[in-house]
Design a protein around this motif. Structure first.
Motif, PDB file in Angstrom:
ATOM      1  N   LEU A   1      37.776  29.028  42.769  1.00  0.00           N
ATOM      2  CA  LEU A   1      38.263  29.089  44.142  1.00  0.00           C
ATOM      3  C   LEU A   1      37.687  30.289  44.874  1.00  0.00           C
ATOM      4  CD1 LEU A   1      40.219  28.256  46.427  1.00  0.00           C
ATOM      5  CD2 LEU A   1      42.013  29.528  45.246  1.00  0.00           C
ATOM      6  N   ALA A   2      37.711  31.433  44.216  1.00  0.00           N
ATOM      7  CA  ALA A   2      37.230  32.665  44.843  1.00  0.00           C
ATOM      8  C   ALA A   2      35.731  32.597  45.118  1.00  0.00           C
ATOM      9  CB  ALA A   2      37.560  33.856  43.954  1.00  0.00           C
ATOM     10  N   ILE A   3      34.975  32.058  44.161  1.00  0.00           N
ATOM     11  CA  ILE A   3      33.527  31.946  44.339  1.00  0.00           C
ATOM     12  C   ILE A   3      33.206  31.035  45.521  1.00  0.00           C
ATOM     13  CG2 ILE A   3      31.398  31.012  43.328  1.00  0.00           C
ATOM     14  CD1 ILE A   3      32.452  31.929  40.581  1.00  0.00           C
ATOM     15  N   LEU A   4      33.836  29.874  45.528  1.00  0.00           N
ATOM     16  CA  LEU A   4      33.576  28.929  46.616  1.00  0.00           C
ATOM     17  C   LEU A   4      33.936  29.550  47.971  1.00  0.00           C
ATOM     18  CD1 LEU A   4      34.894  25.642  44.948  1.00  0.00           C
ATOM     19  CD2 LEU A   4      32.508  26.212  45.459  1.00  0.00           C
TER      20      LEU A   4
ATOM     21  N   LEU B   1      28.279  38.674  44.342  1.00  0.00           N
ATOM     22  CA  LEU B   1      29.597  38.043  44.260  1.00  0.00           C
ATOM     23  C   LEU B   1      30.575  38.914  43.481  1.00  0.00           C
ATOM     24  CD1 LEU B   1      28.709  34.300  43.573  1.00  0.00           C
ATOM     25  CD2 LEU B   1      30.225  35.117  45.376  1.00  0.00           C
ATOM     26  N   LYS B   2      30.093  39.431  42.369  1.00  0.00           N
ATOM     27  CA  LYS B   2      30.933  40.293  41.534  1.00  0.00           C
ATOM     28  C   LYS B   2      31.478  41.469  42.346  1.00  0.00           C
ATOM     29  CE  LYS B   2      31.810  42.535  37.402  1.00  0.00           C
ATOM     30  NZ  LYS B   2      32.452  43.786  37.790  1.00  0.00           N
TER      31      LYS B   2
ATOM     32  N   TRP C   1      42.910  41.874  39.825  1.00  0.00           N
ATOM     33  CA  TRP C   1      42.027  41.112  38.954  1.00  0.00           C
ATOM     34  C   TRP C   1      40.626  41.699  38.937  1.00  0.00           C
ATOM     35  CZ3 TRP C   1      39.780  35.661  39.972  1.00  0.00           C
ATOM     36  CH2 TRP C   1      39.388  35.094  38.761  1.00  0.00           C
ATOM     37  N   THR C   2      40.067  41.809  37.758  1.00  0.00           N
ATOM     38  CA  THR C   2      38.684  42.258  37.634  1.00  0.00           C
ATOM     39  C   THR C   2      37.905  41.172  36.923  1.00  0.00           C
ATOM     40  OG1 THR C   2      39.544  44.480  37.314  1.00  0.00           O
ATOM     41  CG2 THR C   2      37.208  44.123  36.858  1.00  0.00           C
ATOM     42  N   VAL C   3      36.885  40.658  37.582  1.00  0.00           N
ATOM     43  CA  VAL C   3      36.073  39.614  36.979  1.00  0.00           C
ATOM     44  C   VAL C   3      34.948  40.267  36.191  1.00  0.00           C
ATOM     45  CG1 VAL C   3      34.880  37.476  37.437  1.00  0.00           C
ATOM     46  CG2 VAL C   3      36.509  38.340  39.090  1.00  0.00           C
ATOM     47  N   SER C   4      34.628  39.688  35.060  1.00  0.00           N
ATOM     48  CA  SER C   4      33.523  40.206  34.254  1.00  0.00           C
ATOM     49  C   SER C   4      32.323  39.270  34.385  1.00  0.00           C
ATOM     50  CB  SER C   4      33.949  40.305  32.798  1.00  0.00           C
ATOM     51  OG  SER C   4      34.249  39.021  32.290  1.00  0.00           O
TER      52      SER C   4
ATOM     53  N   LEU D   1      31.726  35.267  35.101  1.00  0.00           N
ATOM     54  CA  LEU D   1      31.113  34.901  36.379  1.00  0.00           C
ATOM     55  C   LEU D   1      29.873  34.021  36.210  1.00  0.00           C
ATOM     56  CD1 LEU D   1      31.039  35.166  39.437  1.00  0.00           C
ATOM     57  CD2 LEU D   1      29.723  37.263  39.151  1.00  0.00           C
ATOM     58  N   TYR D   2      28.933  34.472  35.403  1.00  0.00           N
ATOM     59  CA  TYR D   2      27.683  33.730  35.290  1.00  0.00           C
ATOM     60  C   TYR D   2      27.865  32.340  34.680  1.00  0.00           C
ATOM     61  CZ  TYR D   2      25.036  37.689  37.071  1.00  0.00           C
ATOM     62  OH  TYR D   2      24.542  38.675  37.873  1.00  0.00           O
TER      63      TYR D   2
END
Lengths: 200, 200
Positions: A4-7, A20-21, A32-35, A39-40
């Motif tokens: 959702l966040a990426i889109l 994006l990161k 929230w911390t995305v790794s 992500l990839y």
DNA sequence: GCCTACATGTAAATAGTTACATGATTGA
DNA sequence: TCAATCATGTAACTATTTACATGTAGGC
């Protein structure tokens, strides 16, 4: 949630993973911390599902970047995830709701109200549960008591904020309804959007 | 996190899975719902690791229950998880902190302060990040703006609460130190291993 | 007769993490 | 030259959920 966040971010403009990161850590960093390790793979998976596609890639010597953009299918998936008023399972609903709020501008007014009211019901249940627990559990230690009191205050504050939002949405609805009634919000971008907020 | 919560609840009194589930949903229900699918395997695993053991089991016809109690090894593991002032990775730190708070009574005063101050640093970083993002991102839509403002308020409210707690702890420390100095909080279980935390 | 609560569990899927691997570029 | 930042990725692991399977007891 990551999807959702990426889109949502790619709707703004095409971006590559690294970018994006960074955006994600600003937008959602408070909870929230995305790794890269999530992500990839997520990007690859979404590309395969044709929800995003490579807009262009740069491969100047080594500095190679893959810039993705959202596809029509991705747009549909985005709105689906964003609306998401299913029977619920009340996982860590708070964070999910926050992510949704960050992209609320892309949702049509009716669904906005549905999402907000669902959230309100959840908060109401939580308040009731809290109070029930408190009345059952008189002998609590002072840390638990303190935590519960603080949590309850926060939920109440959430509630007030939510109710203000709901009111605003409903007002905006009636205004645009008596005026014209166009569901123009699901085009590629909102334009003037709803009348500028009240006292915000 | 589930492990911490289970151990903390079993410290109070021996319980079986179903009972634990109910207690958990009251204690942590506002931000977390545990499912049987995670609870029972967790219990089995912890029993294998000798952190908990079967106190007794009832098998009247079909109504069979397995009542677990915490072991000395489990007590040590509990304190270890509860203290946990590692370099951090800032996952969903908020919820983890809340679980810890629910069992704060079992922690010795020095570690309590360490945990609280670590949490304060995290909140401070979040506030700084928020402000930086806000100053960079002027053109935000009104939903994002509203969300951010609300989130910031909540973090500030968390901060105030935290600081009050820290003050209370420090006061209590100085009082008991000049008065007597009994680390009575970990009575029947080891008290040697906790003190090491200070310098680290 | 049916629904809810009691009570325990398994298998498969989901969502994410950490640790690792690679290698160029920029600035102190 | 050393560290930080840019940039992408994989493999193994962790924790958790959902959906399923099983069966009794008590109330309406």
């Amino acid at each position: 949630m990551l999807k959702l966040a990426i889109l949502g971010l790619l709707k703004e403009k095409p971006m590559h993973g690294y970018e994006l990161k960074k955006k994600l850590s600003y937008l959602l960093g408070s909870f929230w911390t995305v790794s890269y390790g999530s992500l990839y793979p997520a990007l690859k998976k979404m590309e395969k599902a044709k929800e995003i596609e490579c807009a262009y890639s740069v491969k100047e010597k080594t500095r190679n970047r893959i810039v993705y953009r959202i596809t029509p299918k991705g747009e549909r998936e985005f709105i689906k995830l964003l609306s998401d008023v299913r029977p619920d399972s009340s996982l860590s609903d708070t964070e999910k709701f926050d992510v949704r709020m960050a992209f609320f501008q892309y949702l049509d007014p009716e669904t906005r109200i549905l999402v907000l009211e669902k959230r309100r019901r959840i908060l109401q249940d939580q308040i009731a549960k809290f109070k029930k627990y408190r009345s059952l559990n008189k002998g609590q230690d002072r840390y638990q008591k303190g935590l519960f009191r603080h949590k309850l205050e926060q939920i109440k504050s959430d509630m007030k904020w939510l109710e203000r939002l709901i009111d605003q949405e409903k007002q905006a609805m009636t205004v645009t309804e008596s005026d014209t009634n166009p569901p123009e919000l699901l085009k590629d971008e909102g334009k003037g959007e709803i009348t500028a907020a009240t006292g915000a």
